[in-house]
Design an enzyme around this catalytic site. Structure first.
Site, PDB file in Angstrom:
ATOM      1  NE  ARG A  69     -13.961   0.345  -1.242  1.00  0.00           N
ATOM      2  CZ  ARG A  69     -13.720  -0.482  -2.260  1.00  0.00           C
ATOM      3  NH1 ARG A  69     -14.556  -1.467  -2.527  1.00  0.00           N
ATOM      4  NH2 ARG A  69     -12.640  -0.337  -2.987  1.00  0.00           N
ATOM      5  CG  LEU A  72     -23.172   1.230  -0.935  1.00  0.00           C
ATOM      6  CD1 LEU A  72     -23.424   2.656  -1.398  1.00  0.00           C
ATOM      7  CD2 LEU A  72     -24.475   0.465  -0.824  1.00  0.00           C
ATOM      8  CG  ASN A 123      -3.852   4.447  -3.195  1.00  0.00           C
ATOM      9  OD1 ASN A 123      -4.571   4.969  -2.357  1.00  0.00           O
ATOM     10  ND2 ASN A 123      -3.388   3.212  -3.049  1.00  0.00           N
ATOM     11  CB  SER A 134     -21.608   5.823   4.554  1.00  0.00           C
ATOM     12  OG  SER A 134     -22.258   5.378   3.379  1.00  0.00           O
ATOM     13  CD  GLN A 152      -2.599   1.687   0.473  1.00  0.00           C
ATOM     14  OE1 GLN A 152      -2.298   2.520  -0.389  1.00  0.00           O
ATOM     15  NE2 GLN A 152      -3.782   1.083   0.509  1.00  0.00           N
ATOM     16  N   GLY A 191     -24.484  -0.340   4.482  1.00  0.00           N
ATOM     17  CA  GLY A 191     -23.685  -1.525   4.218  1.00  0.00           C
ATOM     18  C   GLY A 191     -22.576  -1.241   3.219  1.00  0.00           C
ATOM     19  CD  GLU A 219      -4.684  -0.387   4.148  1.00  0.00           C
ATOM     20  OE1 GLU A 219      -4.226   0.021   5.230  1.00  0.00           O
ATOM     21  OE2 GLU A 219      -3.955  -0.760   3.205  1.00  0.00           O
TER      22      GLU A 219
END
Length: 278
Positions: free
Chosen positions: A81, A61, A113, A54, A38, A59, A79
């Protein structure tokens, strides 16, 4: 790995169609590890909290992308999420598991990214440097694979030559990439950090810094000042500077001349030698 990957990711990212062999699975969050490749080092905590709220309400999405790693899973894409889902208290998260190599995982993580413009200029530079080192490729090859210009890659990598504290300022956003590139134009490299501190103290913009750097570079004993450069020589210097991503000086006398190419580290020298051998 297909060349020119950055120009068409073809269902890599969430929201795109899956292949017939793929499906969305619910994976236990405890069995998921973060991506060691990452490139993003800084995560906006407020953005993670907002996303977590959210997720609590709606949930997940879009499924994240994972790869199997022994008895666990490793994040390829998503990552942020994943962090938000854990914060929301989810025990499982929807994901697509794909069979990817280390090289593909690294490249995809960077591409995600870059497409979302989530990286600081320094994070982006470090990501490019890591890709070149791990994939054993040149700046030109990397630019093609990511769908970027070679000068874009070179200008970012040059930032890694800045002093560590100045790189941190750019990471934090207190100095811009334009400030960093301008600071690299100082002839006396030991002046970079003090000038950066001056920029922060006085709140100088890039244009003001350019004028300051020009003045400092011209502030030499009168007898050592160079004559006004021939316009054609200056143009060639500019072209070479864009190609090599570093300062290039052409000097010419009656019977001979020389071209000086500046480098800032062993890695920077290797990069320039690669370009000379192409």
């Amino acid at each position: 790995m297909a060349k020119g990957l950055g120009k068409g990711l073809s269902a890599l990212f969430p929201g795109e169609s899956l292949s017939k062999a793929e499906s969305v699975e619910n994976i236990n969050v405890k069995s998921i590890k973060v991506n060691p490749y990452q490139p993003r080092k800084i995560f906006d905590e407020n953005a993670i909290i907002e996303l977590s709220n959210s997720i609590k309400e709606h949930g997940i999405l879009q499924p994240i992308i994972l790869r199997k790693k022994g008895m666990t899973y490793e994040i390829v894409v998503g990552e942020r999420r994943f962090r938000a889902a854990k914060l929301a208290g989810l025990k499982e998260i929807s994901a697509v598991v794909r069979n990817l190599t280390d090289e593909e995982t690294m490249e995809f993580a960077i591409l995600e990214n870059l497409q979302r413009e989530d990286l600081t200029p320094i994070e982006e530079a470090e990501a490019y440097q890591n890709l070149m080192e791990n994939l054993k490729i040149t700046q030109e090859q990397l630019a093609f694979r990511l769908g970027k210009s070679r000068s874009h890659i070179a200008n970012h990598i040059r930032l890694l030559s800045l002093p560590e504290k100045v790189r941190l300022y750019i990471m934090e956003g207190t100095l811009s990439m334009g400030h960093g590139r301008t600071l690299l134009g100082l002839q006396k490299k030991e002046q970079i950090f003090p000038v950066a501190e001056h920029v922060l103290k006085e709140g100088l913009n890039v244009r003001q810094l350019e004028k300051l750097v020009q003045k400092m570079n011209e502030d030499v004993p009168r007898e050592t000042k160079a004559k006004k450069k021939d316009i054609f020589i200056a143009e060639h210097e500019s072209n070479l500077r864009d190609y090599f991503g570093t300062s290039v000086t052409i000097s010419k006398s009656k019977n001979k001349g020389k071209i000086e190419i500046e480098f800032f580290s062993e890695e920077d020298l290797e990069r320039i030698l690669e370009l000379l051998n192409e």
